[in-house]
Design an enzyme around this catalytic site. Structure first.
Site, PDB file in Angstrom:
ATOM      1  N   GLY A  63       0.842  -1.189   0.000  1.00  0.00           N
ATOM      2  CA  GLY A  63       0.000   0.000   0.000  1.00  0.00           C
ATOM      3  C   GLY A  63       0.878   1.239   0.000  1.00  0.00           C
ATOM      4  N   LEU A  64       0.299   2.359   0.369  1.00  0.00           N
ATOM      5  CA  LEU A  64       1.071   3.605   0.334  1.00  0.00           C
ATOM      6  C   LEU A  64       2.332   3.494   1.171  1.00  0.00           C
ATOM      7  CD1 LEU A  64      -1.618   6.408   0.467  1.00  0.00           C
ATOM      8  CD2 LEU A  64      -0.250   5.654  -1.459  1.00  0.00           C
ATOM      9  N   GLY A  83       3.956   0.730   2.392  1.00  0.00           N
ATOM     10  CA  GLY A  83       4.879  -0.309   1.962  1.00  0.00           C
ATOM     11  C   GLY A  83       5.562   0.028   0.647  1.00  0.00           C
ATOM     12  N   HIS A 130     -17.237   5.138  10.086  1.00  0.00           N
ATOM     13  CA  HIS A 130     -17.535   6.194   9.126  1.00  0.00           C
ATOM     14  C   HIS A 130     -19.041   6.331   9.003  1.00  0.00           C
ATOM     15  CE1 HIS A 130     -17.435   8.581   5.516  1.00  0.00           C
ATOM     16  NE2 HIS A 130     -16.127   8.669   5.600  1.00  0.00           N
ATOM     17  N   ARG A 168     -16.847  12.586  12.398  1.00  0.00           N
ATOM     18  CA  ARG A 168     -17.301  11.241  12.046  1.00  0.00           C
ATOM     19  C   ARG A 168     -17.869  10.459  13.219  1.00  0.00           C
ATOM     20  NH1 ARG A 168     -12.347   9.213   8.081  1.00  0.00           N
ATOM     21  NH2 ARG A 168     -13.004  10.435   6.292  1.00  0.00           N
ATOM     22  N   HIS A 215     -14.345   1.531   9.391  1.00  0.00           N
ATOM     23  CA  HIS A 215     -13.610   2.142   8.291  1.00  0.00           C
ATOM     24  C   HIS A 215     -12.097   2.070   8.465  1.00  0.00           C
ATOM     25  CE1 HIS A 215     -12.784   4.807   5.049  1.00  0.00           C
ATOM     26  NE2 HIS A 215     -12.339   5.776   5.809  1.00  0.00           N
TER      27      HIS A 215
END
Lengths: 646, 250, 293
Positions: free
Chosen positions: A43-44, A46, A267, A338, A409
Site C-alpha cells: 500500500g502507500l 509499503g 464512518h 465522524r 472504516h
C-alpha cells in the site's frame, strides 16, 4: 512497570526531527548493497518505503497479497491528502496541522510523531507531484485544495474522488522503477504467515505462495510491516476483502506490542446493509454531509409504514421528520465529526427510529439543497456519488432520500512503535495503518494517506538506516537456521490443524458471527457489561471454530478458504484483545465510546488523569492474559481541551 | 431470483478446464454478482458438492481492479462503466443461464478457475511506466504549473485500474488501451514529458514481447472499460510512438 | 509469419500509410472506370488506359502500388496470425461488446477484396502484361509497321530475294487477315489465339507485328459485365470493399494518431462517405451495363 522507550529525541518539538536526522547513523553505499530489507505490504506505506529504500541502495524484498502492488486498499481512499502548504493563504501551518491532528485524535496520539507527520506533509505533496500524480489544478495551473472535516483551513490536495488511487499509482510507479533497476524484488500473491526472530531480532519471514501453497522462507536484516488495518474483523467494513490483521498478529505473537487495539473508526456515511448475503460496505464520501440533511421519522407508526413499504420517505411531512443532528448540535449540524455523527445515527436506530427493512439506516436528504441550489449544482458537486449510489441500490437519490448507516472504516490501533517506527522487536518496523502512532483515538479525514506516505517516503528511510548501521557486520542472514525451521514448522502445523478439522460450517459462517459479536459489543457504543459478554461470546465461538470449521481443498494449491481460515483464526485472538482493551479503558475518547462515560449530552467523556496513555499489550500465549504496558502521553506544546462541536 | 451458472473450472494452470453447471436460488436482486458467487461457494462447501469457485476480488467497490469475469460474452458483465463487483443481479433476468469465463489471453494465463495471472501488466509498467524520480530532492509542488485541462486529461487516463478488461474484450487480446492510458497520463504532464520518448518505446516493446495482440481499432476495450478510458489515448500513444521513433538516433 | 523486431505499432503505421495510399489509388481507378459510362465508344476510357499503360511516372507508381499492396497484405496477415495466437483459448460465449461489425471483419473483407484482386488481375492486368490471353484492339496503321512498309518498298523495287518475299507475304497475309477480320467486326478485336492459329514457326515474326496491338479493355469490360454471374460476384465483392473501407480510413487516422474530439465525427462520417462513394462508383458500371445496355 514501564518497559516502553519511545525514543523521542531531545529538544523542542519543532527541532526534534531535524535533530534526529542530524545525529542519525548512515550506511555507506557499498554496505547498503549488502543489507537486505523485507517489506510486507504494497500500500502507500509499503510501496513508498520499498521504493525509497531501494533507491537508497538497500536490497529490498517486497511482499504483496494480491496479484499486483497496485491493488492494495490504499487505492480506495477517495477524499484527499492533507498538507500544511498554506497555498490558500488561509493561515495554515505545520503547527496548525499538528494541532488539528492531535485534537481530532482526542489527545491520544504521540505528540512528537504527529509533529513530524505535519512537518513532512509538505514534502509528500512535492514528491507526489514530481512522480506525476495528477492532483486537481486551478485555472492558473497551480494546485487546488478543498476543505475537510475537523479543520478550518483548506489544506486537502485531491485528485477527483480517487486521491488514494493516484497516490498509490505514484508510489507503485516509484516501486516499479526500483524493481526495474533490480534493487527491489516483488513477490506477488504471497502472504506473510510468521515472523522469524534470531537472537531477539527480526530476521525474516515465513510466507505462503498463494498460487501454489508453497511455504517459503525469506531472510533479511530488517522487516517492515505495512499491512494495513484489521477492520475486517467486523466482517462488514469498508475494507477490502483481502485486508487482514494476520501479519500484525503473528508479529504480536512473536513479541511486538499491540497498541490501542480498541481504537476503531466508524464512518457515518456508508450505504446500509441490505441483506445477510452482503460481503462489504461501500463508503460514500463524507462531503455529502455538506449539503445533505440527515433525518429519521419522528413517529414510530411512520417508521413501521416505511419498513412495510406502505409509505414513501417523501410522503413524510416536514414536521414529522427529526433532523436529529441539527437538533442536537445546532452549531455544526450535519457537519459534526465522524464519530459524533455515527453515534447519533446509532442512537436513533437503537431507539427504534431506523429506516430500511433492517431498521439500520437513516435518511440523507438532498431535497432542501436541490430546492435551494437547483439540481444542476447538486449534480455537479455529487453527480458521481449519486450515480454510484443508484448503481448499488437502484434508487434515484435526486428523488428519494439516500439511506446511510455507519460502518467500520479504519483502525487507529496497531502495532506499537517508537519514534523510529520500530516495534518492541528490534529490526521489526511498522508503517501506515499497521502502526498505532499518529491518529490517537480518531483519525481526521485525508490524514491516512498523509501518514502512510510520510512513514514510507520520509521517516523509514532515515530511521531504518539508523538501525541498519549496526548490521553491516552481521553478514548475509541465512534462512537455513533452526529459527527458520521452527517458524516454518509452526506455520505448517497451524495449516494442518485447520485442514484436519473437517467440520460442518464454512469459514464465512464463523466470520459473520464474529463480526456481529464485535459490532454489537465492541462496536460504536461499548459498556463494561457488554464487553464482558462479547468476550465470552468470542471465546465460545473460537472454540466452536476450532471444532467445527470446514476448510475445503488442499494446502498445496490456490485455496482462498484456507487463507480466510488462517486469518479468521488470528482474528479470534485479536478480537479478545480488542474487547479486553476496550474494557480496560474506562473513558470515552474518539472512536472509543464507553456508554458509562459520557457527558449529559451524550458526548465522549475523557479521563485524562487515568488514561492519557498508550495501552501497549504484550502477548503471553494462547488464551493467556496479555500484559499491559503503558506509554504515558506527554503534551508539551498543546493545551488539552474537551472537544466541543455544539 | 434463480440462475443457472455455467462456470469455468480448472484445477491449476496446467490442468484441462471444463464448464460446470451450478444452480443458485433465491438470490436477492440487490445482491452483487460477487456476492451471488459467495452464496454459491457457501452452498458448494456446505453441501459438499465441490471446492468453492476461485475468483479474484478485493475492494468490491470498483477501484482496485482485482475482480474481472467474462460474463455472458462481456467483460464485467452486462452493464457499462462498472467492474464485476459493481454489477448487480437486477441486471439479469430471473431464470437466466449465466456463462462465467476467466479472462482469455496468452499473456493472462489461468491460475485456477476464474483467476488469471495479470503480472504482465506490472511488467509493462516496470518497463517504464513511471517518472524516474527517487525520494527527495524534488522541487516545490507549485513550481510546476500544469494547465487545468491538461491535468484533467491526464487524470482521465490515470483513472485506469489495470483490471485487464480491455485485453479480455479485445478480439486480439491487445493491451493497447492499458498501455496508452499510462503513456497518456504521464506524457500529458510536464513531469512525465522528460522521459516520454523512452517510456513509450520501452512499454510498447515490452507489451509486444509479452504476447499481447495488436490493436485493430475495434474499440471493444473502450466499450468495456469500467473506468471509461477513451480510445483517444491509443491515438496519443501512436503519436508518442511516431514522435519517439522519428526522433530516435541509432 | 513473424516479422521480428519491428514493433507492433510500427507495422500498423505501415499498414495505415499504405492503406491510405491505396484509398487514393481506388479513387483514381474509379475515375477511370466511370469513363466506361461515357457514350463515346471508349474514347476516354481507352485514352485513360493508354495513359496509365504508358506514362513513366505511372509506371513507377505501379511498382509502388504493388509493393504497397504486398506490404499491406503481408503485414496484416502476419499481425492477424499474431492476434489469433494472443488468445490461444477462445471464449465459449461470443462477444457481446458494442463494436462495429466492419472493424471486426477486416481480415475477412480484406480476404474477399484479395479474391477480387486475383480475379481482376486475371481479367485485366495479366492481359495487359501479355501473361494471359485477352481481347485486343487492333489499329491497322500500327500493324503495318515501318519495317513492313520498308519491306514493301524494297519488294516493289525488286530488292528482296525469294525467301524474303515469301516471308514478307506471309506477314502481310497475316496482317491483312487480321485487318479483314477486325474490319468485319468494326475494326476491333479478335482473339490473339486466332492470330496465332498459324504454325509455331510463323508466330515468331508475328509477335513483333502485334507489338503495336493494345488490349481492348473497353470491350472486355463490356463483355464481362454483360455476364450476370460475373457482375453479381463483382457487386458482392464491392460490398465487402465498402465494409473494409468504412473501417479502414478512420482506423488509419487513429493508427497515425490523428484523433481529436473536434474532428472525430467528421473523420468517421468522411470514412463512410468515401467508402460508399468508392463502392458505388465501381458498382455503377456493371449495374449500368447489366440493366441499361
Amino acid at each position: 512497570m514501564n518497559t516502553l522507550d519511545s525514543k523521542i529525541p531531545e529538544g523542542p518539538l519543532a527541532q526534534k526531527w531535524t535533530n534526529y536526522k542530524a545525529n542519525q547513523r548512515l550506511v555507506n553505499p557499498a554496505n547498503k548493497r549488502k543489507l537486505d530489507v523485507i517489506v510486507v505490504g504494497t500500500g502507500l506505506a509499503g510501496a513508498s518505503a520499498a521504493a525509497s529504500l531501494g533507491a537508497m541502495g538497500f536490497n529490498v524484498d517486497i511482499f504483496c497479497i494480491s496479484d499486483s502492488p497496485r491493488r492494495a486498499h490504499s487505492i480506495a481512499a477517495q477524499g484527499g491528502i492533507n498538507a500544511a502548504k498554506n497555498y490558500q493563504n488561509d493561515g495554515d501551518s505545520v503547527g496548525r496541522l499538528f494541532y488539528d491532528t492531535i485534537k481530532g485524535g482526542d489527545y491520544r496520539a504521540r505528540e512528537a510523531n504527529v509533529y513530524r507527520l505535519a512537518e513532512v506533509s509538505n514534502n509528500i505533496i512535492d514528491q507526489c507531484v514530481a512522480q506525476g500524480v495528477p492532483f486537481a489544478r486551478e485555472y492558473s495551473g497551480l494546485l487546488d485544495n478543498r476543505s475537510f472535516g475537523g479543520a478550518q483551513v483548506s489544506r486537502t490536495f485531491y485528485a477527483r474522488g480517487q486521491t488514494g488511487q493516484q497516490l498509490l499509482l505514484g508510489a507503485y510507479g516509484a516501486l516499479s522503477h526500483q524493481i526495474a533497476r533490480g534493487t527491489v524484488k516483488l513477490h506477488e500473491r504471497h502472504e506473510m504467515l510468521d515472523l522469524v526472530l534470531v537472537d531477539g531480532k527480526a530476521r525474516g519471514i515465513i510466507a505462503r505462495d498463494l498460487t501454489t501453497g508453497e511455504i517459503k522462507r525469506f531472510a533479511a536484516h530488517a522487516v517492515v510491516l505495512a499491512t494495513g488495518g484489521y477492520g475486517n474483523i467486523y466482517f462488514l467494513s469498508t475494507n477490502a476483502m483481502n485486508s487482514n490483521g494476520s501479519a500484525e498478529w503473528c508479529c504480536h505473537k512473536k513479541g511486538a506490542y499491540f497498541a490501542n487495539p480498541c481504537f476503531v473508526q466508524i464512518h457515518p456515511t456508508c450505504i446500509p446493509v441490505h441483506g445477510d448475503y452482503q460481503s462489504k460496505l461501500t463508503l460514500m464520501s463524507e462531503s455529502l454531509r455538506n449539503d445533505g440533511r440527515i433525518w429519521v421519522p419522528k413517529k414510530k407508526e411512520d417508521v413501521e409504514a416505511l419498513r412495510k413499504g406502505t409509505l414513501k420517505p417523501t410522503d413524510i411531512k416536514e414536521e414529522d421528520r427529526d433532523y436529529y443532528l441539527e437538533r442536537r448540535y445546532p452549531a455544526f449540524g450535519n457537519l459534526v465529526p465522524r464519530d459524533v455523527a455515527s453515534r447519533a445515527a446509532k442512537e436513533r436506530c437503537d431507539a427504534g427510529f431506523g429506516v430500511n427493512n433492517t431498521g439500520l439506516a437513516v435518511f440523507l436528504d438532498f431535497s432542501t439543497a436541490i430546492q435551494r441550489l437547483g439540481r444542476d449544482v447538486i449534480e455537479a458537486r455529487y453527480g458521481n456519488l449519486f450515480q454510484m449510489y443508484e448503481k448499488i441500490t437502484a434508487v434515484n437519490p435526486y428523488e428519494t432520500p439516500m439511506m446511510i448507516y455507519p460502518a467500520i472504516h479504519y483502525t487507529m490501533g496497531g502495532i506499537w512503535v517508537d519514534y523510529e517506527l520500530q516495534t518492541s522487536i528490534p529490526g521489526l518496523f511498522a508503517a501506515g495503518e499497521a502502526n498505532f502512532s499518529d491518529h490517537g483515538a480518531n483519525r481526521l479525514g485525508a490524514s491516512a494517506l498523509m501518514q502512510g506516505l510520510a512513514d514510507g517516503y520520509f521517516v523509514l528511510p532515515y530511521t531504518l538506516q539508523n538501525y541498519l548501521a549496526d548490521e553491516i557486520y552481521s553478514g548475509k542472514v541465512s534462512a537455513n537456521s533452526p529459527e527458520f525451521d521452527k517458524a516454518e514448522e509452526s506455520v505448517r502445523q497451524r495449516i494442518d490443524a485447520l485442514m484436519t478439522i473437517k467440520g460442518s460450517k464454512t469459514v464465512d459462517y464463523f466470520h459473520k458471527k464474529l463480526g456481529l459479536i464485535m459490532w454489537d459489543y465492541v462496536g460504536m457504543g461499548r459498556n463494561a457489561e457488554g464487553l464482558q459478554k462479547g468476550l465470552a461470546l468470542i471465546k465460545e465461538l473460537e472454540v466452536e471454530f476450532w471444532k467445527d470449521v470446514q476448510v475445503t481443498g488442499t494446502p498445496d494449491s490456490m485455496n482462498p478458504e484456507l487463507e480466510k481460515a488462517i486469518r479468521l483464526a488470528d482474528y479470534f485472538e485479536l478480537a479478545k484483545l480488542m474487547a479486553k482493551d476496550a474494557y480496560h479503558r474506562n473513558e470515552s475518547c474518539g472512536g472509543h465510546f464507553r456508554e458509562e462515560y459520557q457527558t449529559e449530552d451524550g458526548e465522549t467523556l475523557r479521563n485524562d488523569n487515568d488514561y492519557m496513555y498508550v495501552a501497549a499489550w504484550e502477548y503471553q500465549g494462547h488464551n493467556q492474559d496479555e500484559v499491559l504496558h503503558k506509554e504515558p502521553l506527554v503534551y508539551q506544546d498543546i493545551e488539552i481541551k474537551q472537544r466541543n462541536y455544539k | 431470483m434463480n440462475f443457472t451458472l455455467k462456470i469455468w473450472r480448472q484445477e491449476n494452470a496446467k490442468a484441462k478446464g471444463r464448464f460446470e453447471t451450478y444452480k443458485v436460488e433465491n438470490i436477492s436482486s440487490d445482491c452483487s454478482f460477487l456476492e451471488m458467487l459467495d452464496i454459491l461457494n457457501e452452498s458448494l462447501i456446505s453441501n459438499k458438492i465441490a471446492h468453492p469457485v476461485c475468483f479474484d476480488n478485493d475492494c468490491r467497490e470498483g477501484i482496485c481492479g482485482m475482480c474481472g469475469l467474462y460474463i455472458n460474452g462481456r467483460p464485467h458483465g452486462n452493464d457499462d462503466g462498472v467492474t464485476t463487483c459493481q454489477l448487480h443481479m437486477r441486471k439479469f433476468t430471473d431464470g437466466e443461464t449465466i456463462w462465467i469465463e476467466p479472462w482469455r489471453a496468452k499473456a493472462f494465463p489461468v491460475i485456477r478457475d476464474l483467476v488469471v495471472d495479470r503480472t504482465a501488466y506490472d511488467k509493462i509498467i516496470q518497463a517504464g511506466g513511471y517518472v524516474s524520480v527517487s525520494t527527495g530532492g524534488v522541487p516545490d509542488a507549485n513550481s510546476i504549473l500544469i494547465a487545468k485541462d491538461k491535468a484533467d486529461k491526464a487524470m482521465d487516463a490515470a483513472e485506469c485500474i489495470g483490471c485487464g478488461a480491455c485485453v479480455a474484450a479485445c478480439k486480439n487480446a491487445s493491451a493497447m488501451l492499458f498501455v496508452s492510458a499510462k503513456v497518456s497520463h504521464l506524457a500529458l504532464l510536464p513531469q512525465g514529458k522528460v522521459e516520454a520518448a523512452n517510456r513509450v518505446q520501452k512499454m510498447v516493446e515490452k507489451m509486444d514481447e509479452l504476447g499481447f495482440g495488436n490493436c485493430t481499432n475495434t474499440y471493444a476495450c473502450e466499450a468495456e472499460c469500467p473506468k471509461l478510458i477513451k480510445r483517444s489515448n491509443i491515438a496519443r500513444l501512436n503519436r508518442e510512438w511516431i514522435c519517439a521513433r522519428v526522433g530516435k538516433e541509432k | 509469419m513473424n516479422l521480428p523486431k519491428i514493433a507492433s505499432i510500427s507495422r500498423k503505421i505501415v499498414v495505415a500509410c499504405v492503406g491510405l495510399f491505396l484509398l487514393v489509388f481506388l479513387l483514381v481507378h474509379m475515375g477511370i472506370n466511370l469513363c466506361l459510362l461515357r457514350p463515346d465508344d471508349g474514347a476516354w476510357y481507352s485514352a485513360a488506359c493508354n495513359f496509365m499503360g504508358t506514362n513513366y511516372i505511372i509506371k513507377v507508381f505501379e511498382v509502388v502500388l504493388f509493393a504497397a499492396l504486398i506490404a499491406h497484405i503481408v503485414i496484416t496477415v502476419a499481425l492477424q496470425i499474431q492476434n489469433w495466437k494472443a488468445r490461444p483459448v477462445r471464449y465459449h460465449q461470443p462477444s457481446k461488446s458494442k463494436t462495429s461489425a466492419m472493424s471486426k471483419t477486416m481480415i475477412w473483407t480484406g480476404g474477399l477484396v484479395f479474391v477480387f484482386l486475383a480475379l481482376h488481375f486475371v481479367n485485366f492486368y495479366f492481359v495487359k502484361m501479355g501473361w494471359v490471353e485477352g481481347k485486343y484492339m487492333i489499329q491497322s496503321e500500327e500493324l503495318i509497321t515501318p519495317e513492313l512498309q520498308k519491306q514493301y518498298m524494297e519488294l516493289s523495287q525488286g530488292l528482296l530475294n525469294e525467301e524474303e518475299t515469301i516471308a514478307f507475304q506471309t506477314k502481310m497475309e497475316a496482317v491483312n487477315s487480321i485487318i479483314t477480320k477486325a474490319e468485319a467486326e468494326n475494326l476491333y478485336s479478335e482473339d490473339l489465339k486466332w492470330i496465332y492459329n498459324l504454325s509455331a514457326e510463323d508466330v515468331k515474326p508475328l509477335e513483333k507485328v502485334v507489338e503495336g496491338v493494345e488490349p481492348d479493355f473497353y470491350h472486355m469490360a463490356y463483355d464481362l459485365f454483360a455476364n450476370k454471374i460475373y457482375s453479381f460476384i463483382y457487386l458482392i465483392l464491392f460490398v465487402a470493399l465498402a465494409f473494409h473501407l468504412i473501417h479502414a480510413m478512420q482506423s488509419a487516422f487513429q493508427t497515425l494518431g490523428l484523433n481529436h474530439n473536434k474532428y472525430n465525427k467528421f473523420i468517421e462520417g468522411f470514412s463512410w462517405v468515401y467508402a460508399i462513394v468508392i463502392a458505388l462508383g465501381f458498382a455503377i458500371v456493371p449495374i449500368y451495363i447489366m440493366f441499361f445496355v
